[in-house]
Motif scaffolding. Structure first.
Motif, mmCIF file in Angstrom:
data_model
loop_
_atom_site.group_PDB
_atom_site.id
_atom_site.type_symbol
_atom_site.label_atom_id
_atom_site.label_comp_id
_atom_site.label_asym_id
_atom_site.label_seq_id
_atom_site.Cartn_x
_atom_site.Cartn_y
_atom_site.Cartn_z
ATOM 1 N N ALA A 159 0.821 -1.212 0.000
ATOM 2 C CA ALA A 159 0.000 0.000 0.000
ATOM 3 C C ALA A 159 0.855 1.262 0.000
ATOM 4 O O ALA A 159 0.323 2.377 -0.099
ATOM 5 C CB ALA A 159 -0.926 0.008 1.211
ATOM 6 N N GLY A 160 2.179 1.122 0.128
ATOM 7 C CA GLY A 160 3.048 2.289 0.170
ATOM 8 C C GLY A 160 2.993 3.007 1.502
ATOM 9 O O GLY A 160 3.115 4.234 1.563
ATOM 10 N N VAL A 161 2.805 2.231 2.572
ATOM 11 C CA VAL A 161 2.682 2.811 3.913
ATOM 12 C C VAL A 161 3.832 2.299 4.777
ATOM 13 O O VAL A 161 3.808 1.154 5.244
ATOM 14 C CB VAL A 161 1.335 2.433 4.561
ATOM 15 N N PRO A 162 4.879 3.105 4.995
ATOM 16 C CA PRO A 162 6.002 2.655 5.835
ATOM 17 C C PRO A 162 5.582 2.570 7.297
ATOM 18 O O PRO A 162 4.834 3.425 7.793
ATOM 19 C CB PRO A 162 7.054 3.741 5.625
ATOM 20 N N LEU A 163 6.043 1.537 7.989
ATOM 21 C CA LEU A 163 5.684 1.368 9.399
ATOM 22 C C LEU A 163 6.685 2.051 10.325
ATOM 23 O O LEU A 163 6.362 2.351 11.467
ATOM 24 C CB LEU A 163 5.598 -0.123 9.744
ATOM 25 N N ARG A 164 7.894 2.300 9.830
ATOM 26 C CA ARG A 164 8.904 2.972 10.650
ATOM 27 C C ARG A 164 9.646 3.974 9.787
ATOM 28 O O ARG A 164 9.644 3.886 8.557
ATOM 29 C CB ARG A 164 9.905 1.969 11.223
ATOM 30 N N ASP A 165 10.299 4.935 10.421
ATOM 31 C CA ASP A 165 11.147 5.882 9.713
ATOM 32 C C ASP A 165 12.485 5.980 10.442
ATOM 33 O O ASP A 165 12.782 5.167 11.310
ATOM 34 C CB ASP A 165 10.468 7.251 9.579
ATOM 35 N N ALA A 166 13.266 6.975 10.093
ATOM 36 C CA ALA A 166 14.611 7.095 10.664
ATOM 37 C C ALA A 166 14.587 7.297 12.176
ATOM 38 O O ALA A 166 15.553 6.975 12.869
ATOM 39 C CB ALA A 166 15.354 8.253 9.996
ATOM 40 N N GLN A 167 13.468 7.839 12.679
ATOM 41 C CA GLN A 167 13.369 8.053 14.123
ATOM 42 C C GLN A 167 13.048 6.760 14.877
ATOM 43 O O GLN A 167 13.124 6.720 16.103
ATOM 44 C CB GLN A 167 12.283 9.101 14.442
ATOM 45 N N GLY A 168 12.645 5.720 14.123
ATOM 46 C CA GLY A 168 12.450 4.403 14.735
ATOM 47 C C GLY A 168 11.298 4.315 15.694
ATOM 48 O O GLY A 168 11.478 3.933 16.856
ATOM 49 N N ALA A 169 10.114 4.666 15.272
ATOM 50 C CA ALA A 169 8.942 4.586 16.140
ATOM 51 C C ALA A 169 8.600 3.137 16.462
ATOM 52 O O ALA A 169 8.904 2.222 15.696
ATOM 53 C CB ALA A 169 7.742 5.248 15.455
ATOM 54 N N ASP A 170 7.949 2.930 17.637
ATOM 55 C CA ASP A 170 7.464 1.603 17.982
ATOM 56 C C ASP A 170 6.364 1.191 17.012
ATOM 57 O O ASP A 170 5.623 2.033 16.493
ATOM 58 C CB ASP A 170 6.872 1.598 19.395
ATOM 59 N N VAL A 171 6.264 -0.097 16.747
ATOM 60 C CA VAL A 171 5.195 -0.637 15.907
ATOM 61 C C VAL A 171 4.432 -1.668 16.723
ATOM 62 O O VAL A 171 5.023 -2.609 17.255
ATOM 63 C CB VAL A 171 5.751 -1.281 14.618
ATOM 64 N N ARG A 172 3.132 -1.472 16.863
ATOM 65 C CA ARG A 172 2.271 -2.389 17.602
ATOM 66 C C ARG A 172 1.296 -3.069 16.637
ATOM 67 O O ARG A 172 0.751 -2.416 15.747
ATOM 68 C CB ARG A 172 1.470 -1.633 18.665
ATOM 69 N N PHE A 173 1.098 -4.354 16.811
ATOM 70 C CA PHE A 173 0.166 -5.111 15.976
ATOM 71 C C PHE A 173 -1.033 -5.535 16.818
ATOM 72 O O PHE A 173 -0.862 -6.135 17.890
ATOM 73 C CB PHE A 173 0.865 -6.337 15.390
ATOM 74 N N VAL A 174 -2.213 -5.223 16.308
ATOM 75 C CA VAL A 174 -3.440 -5.492 17.062
ATOM 76 C C VAL A 174 -4.427 -6.252 16.175
ATOM 77 O O VAL A 174 -4.675 -5.852 15.036
ATOM 78 C CB VAL A 174 -4.104 -4.182 17.545
ATOM 79 N N ASP A 175 -4.981 -7.329 16.714
ATOM 80 C CA ASP A 175 -6.077 -8.034 16.058
ATOM 81 C C ASP A 175 -7.367 -7.553 16.711
ATOM 82 O O ASP A 175 -7.650 -7.900 17.866
ATOM 83 C CB ASP A 175 -5.914 -9.551 16.205
ATOM 84 N N ALA A 176 -8.119 -6.726 15.997
ATOM 85 C CA ALA A 176 -9.312 -6.104 16.581
ATOM 86 C C ALA A 176 -10.358 -7.124 17.002
ATOM 87 O O ALA A 176 -11.197 -6.850 17.857
ATOM 88 C CB ALA A 176 -9.924 -5.122 15.578
ATOM 89 N N ARG A 177 -10.308 -8.322 16.397
ATOM 90 C CA ARG A 177 -11.312 -9.333 16.715
ATOM 91 C C ARG A 177 -11.133 -9.878 18.123
ATOM 92 O O ARG A 177 -12.097 -10.331 18.755
ATOM 93 C CB ARG A 177 -11.240 -10.471 15.698
ATOM 94 N N THR A 178 -9.902 -9.880 18.626
ATOM 95 C CA THR A 178 -9.633 -10.487 19.935
ATOM 96 C C THR A 178 -9.023 -9.496 20.927
ATOM 97 O O THR A 178 -8.715 -9.884 22.056
ATOM 98 C CB THR A 178 -8.675 -11.680 19.768
ATOM 99 N N ALA A 179 -8.837 -8.230 20.528
ATOM 100 C CA ALA A 179 -8.166 -7.250 21.402
ATOM 101 C C ALA A 179 -8.997 -6.964 22.651
ATOM 102 O O ALA A 179 -10.214 -6.757 22.577
ATOM 103 C CB ALA A 179 -7.916 -5.961 20.633
ATOM 104 N N SER A 180 -8.313 -6.923 23.790
ATOM 105 C CA SER A 180 -8.981 -6.620 25.064
ATOM 106 C C SER A 180 -8.991 -5.111 25.313
ATOM 107 O O SER A 180 -8.307 -4.349 24.610
ATOM 108 C CB SER A 180 -8.235 -7.318 26.208
ATOM 109 N N ASP A 181 -9.729 -4.662 26.301
ATOM 110 C CA ASP A 181 -9.743 -3.245 26.676
ATOM 111 C C ASP A 181 -8.342 -2.788 27.058
ATOM 112 O O ASP A 181 -7.924 -1.663 26.733
ATOM 113 C CB ASP A 181 -10.702 -3.021 27.849
ATOM 114 N N ARG A 182 -7.593 -3.671 27.734
ATOM 115 C CA ARG A 182 -6.240 -3.320 28.149
ATOM 116 C C ARG A 182 -5.344 -3.096 26.925
ATOM 117 O O ARG A 182 -4.528 -2.169 26.904
ATOM 118 C CB ARG A 182 -5.668 -4.437 29.016
ATOM 119 N N CYS A 183 -5.533 -3.922 25.918
ATOM 120 C CA CYS A 183 -4.743 -3.771 24.691
ATOM 121 C C CYS A 183 -5.009 -2.416 24.043
ATOM 122 O O CYS A 183 -4.070 -1.697 23.670
ATOM 123 C CB CYS A 183 -5.090 -4.901 23.725
ATOM 124 N N TRP A 184 -6.283 -2.046 23.895
ATOM 125 C CA TRP A 184 -6.624 -0.749 23.295
ATOM 126 C C TRP A 184 -6.057 0.402 24.113
ATOM 127 O O TRP A 184 -5.560 1.398 23.558
ATOM 128 C CB TRP A 184 -8.134 -0.592 23.164
#
Length: 568
Positions: A159-184
């Motif tokens: 899709a042309g969407v980079p997940l990180r850049d030179a600043q090195g941001a954290d990347v979190r993966f979430v499955d909305a079907r099973t995500a808990s309130d704590r995860c959100w």
């Protein structure tokens, strides 16, 4: 031994390979995956994965695919995989016995068979793969894991969407079907990139969860459906506007709202970057359904080239190639080739090469029979067919790839240098006399031999005929006058929204005589130049739409009956 070399299957327990099939693009299968598929005795896969992996399985492999409960309205992939055993032709054997995947894998592995269990994305992220691996352990069945490209990583890349850049941001993966309130709550409090696996009709709900957890409503968000396939589509918005964006695009509400999507949220993946990095969806013919009306053998390389431009080729044979009605002439010519009757042999098509090669094989001959004979090919495709036969042509036109171009480079007969004055010309029964007349004018004697006949193929299926006449195709490639006549004869005239591309002036004239408007013509008579010309047409069309501020659409998406604006 390489660490990825296939291990031997046990005589009783067999062996299981858990294989990641990636997010949808068959080209993302790893070399190790292709190797495992080629050696599999049994293939176990859900329906959406089966189309990706089946092409690499050996003929006759036993196939297991899903038989989902049609009454279930659960999100795809949330229930235990229910699979049905079918034969190699994917025809259900008797009454299907529906079993869970783990039991089927165990059953398939018995008797020393190699089983490939293919899952979408990567096995490590599959909901049930770990359970199936534990079942293997319990049953004493050895197994291995072949990783695949996870959808959460592969789809944003397409899709042309980079997940990180030179600043090195954290990347979190979430499955909305099973995500808990704590995860959100945790991802909402983070300023890193969030990759959300969800469904089309649940995107707005996931965006709301992130806003409620602390993310700003103006945080950029992209949503991609059917990622890595030619059906891919991506929308750019923010957490606060995504619901309205999908509604304005008339994507929702929709009965297909349950389709899985990958959403990327975060400033590091700003929509402004996607305008420059969207390499896949900006291919010149992205998503175009292109009709390729040719013989099956000839269509393969052309279809591969169209796929490289993002198109979806649909091959419809309009010409069937059959042996000549009287094969004796061809038989005498081939024998004359071996006994030294000819100085030259000229091939005017791939089919002519195929016809001579088949006759050679019939007599137990091979490419060595061409020793001492000069070989000419009318163009690149024919030359490649000869090389595949083991013959390097002595003459290929340096200019126009046609009979006329071949004549321009053909040397006149010279009795001093040419001990034999005869040319063998194997050709179709409907070929023109241009080459024969030109060779005679140059002083050569020509044995003009019908090597094959071209006849009209059977009509395509009803849905294909309807798509042709109803504007379901974005473009059609005509590679000869006969393909025009035969396609119209067996399937009807293409709709006026369909882009018509012709290989040369003669073909274009035939198309116009049948009431078709020719939009694209190849700069030279080559199928690859024709595909390239269509791609350039698509690029110009895209640029014109963007310059006018209009959405980029495919020709088939234009309203039937609307006045067509020509792109030059």
């Amino acid at each position: 031994m390489s660490p990825t070399t296939l291990p031997a299957a046990g005589p009783e327990h067999g062996h299981v390979t858990f294989l990641g099939a990636g997010p949808g693009d068959p080209g993302l299968l790893t070399l190790r995956a292709v190797e495992a598929l080629a050696n599999a005795d049994v293939l176990v896969a859900e329906h959406e994965v089966l189309d990706v992996v089946r092409a690499h399985a050996r003929p006759g492999v036993a196939v297991v695919h899903p038989d989902p409960d049609p009454s279930s309205d659960s999100f795809p992939g949330t229930g235990t995989p229910q699979l049905t055993v079918v034969d190699g032709a994917s025809t259900t054997v008797g009454l299907p016995a529906v079993r869970d995947a783990a039991h089927l894998v165990m059953e398939a592995a018995r008797g020393g068979r190699r089983v490939v269990r293919a899952v979408s994305g990567d096995p490590g992220l599959d909901t049930y793969a770990a359970e199936e691996m534990l079942a293997c352990v319990a049953a004493g069945v050895p197994f291995e894991v072949v990783p695949g490209v996870a959808a959460a990583v592969g789809v944003p890349a397409y899709a042309g969407v980079p997940l990180r850049d030179a600043q090195g941001a954290d990347v979190r993966f979430v499955d909305a079907r099973t995500a808990s309130d704590r995860c959100w709550t945790e991802v909402g409090a983070s300023d890193g990139t969030v990759v959300v696996s969800t469904s089309l009709d649940s995107v707005a709900s996931a965006a709301g969860e992130l806003v409620a957890a602390g993310r700003k409503p103006d945080t950029p968000m992209t949503v991609t459906v059917a990622g890595t396939t030619t059906r891919q589509r991506t929308w750019s918005a923010t957490l606060g506007t995504i619901a309205q964006t999908l509604k304005q695009a008339k994507v929702l509400p929709s009965p297909e709202g349950g389709r899985p999507v990958i959403a990327v949220v975060g400033e590091r993946s700003a929509a402004a970057q996607r305008d420059q990095l969207s390499w896949f969806e900006s291919k010149p013919l992205f998503g175009w359904k292109v009709l390729v009306p040719r013989t099956k053998e000839q269509a393969a390389s052309l279809s591969d080239q169209l796929r490289s431009y993002g198109a979806v080729p649909h091959e419809v044979p309009t010409i069937a190639v059959e042996p000549p009605r009287t094969p004796q002439q061809m038989e005498r010519a081939v024998k004359g080739l071996v006994t030294g009757r000819y100085e030259w042999i000229a091939f005017t098509s791939v089919n002519a090469v195929k016809a001579v090669r088949e006759k050679f094989e019939e007599y137990g001959l091979d490419a060595r029979a061409f020793a001492g004979i000069k070989v000419a090919a009318v163009g690149e495709s024919t030359a490649k067919a000869l090389v595949a036969f083991g013959v390097k042509p002595d003459l290929v036109p340096s200019g126009e790839q046609s009979a006329a171009g071949l004549l321009e480079d053909w040397p006149p007969y010279d009795p001093v240098f040419d001990p034999i004055d005869r040319v063998f010309l194997p050709r179709a029964d409907i070929a023109t006399e241009t080459l024969v007349a030109g060779l005679i004018e140059l002083g050569w004697e020509v044995d003009d031999v019908t090597a094959y006949r071209t006849v009209r193929a059977s009509p395509p299926p009803a849905d294909t005929r309807e798509a042709i006449k109803g504007g379901g195709f974005d473009a059609v490639l005509f590679t000869s006058s006969s393909t025009v006549r035969n396609l119209v004869g067996i399937a009807g005239k293409p709709h006026n929204v369909t882009v018509i591309a012709c290989i040369g002036p003669a073909t274009a004239k035939t198309a116009e005589e049948h009431g078709l408007r020719v939009d694209v013509m190849a700069p030279e008579p080559s199928v690859h130049k024709l595909a390239e010309a269509l791609a350039n047409f698509g690029l110009r069309r895209r640029a014109a739409a963007q310059e006018a501020g209009d959405p980029v659409t495919r020709p088939s998406e234009r309203r039937p009956g609307a006045r067509r604006r020509r792109t030059t």
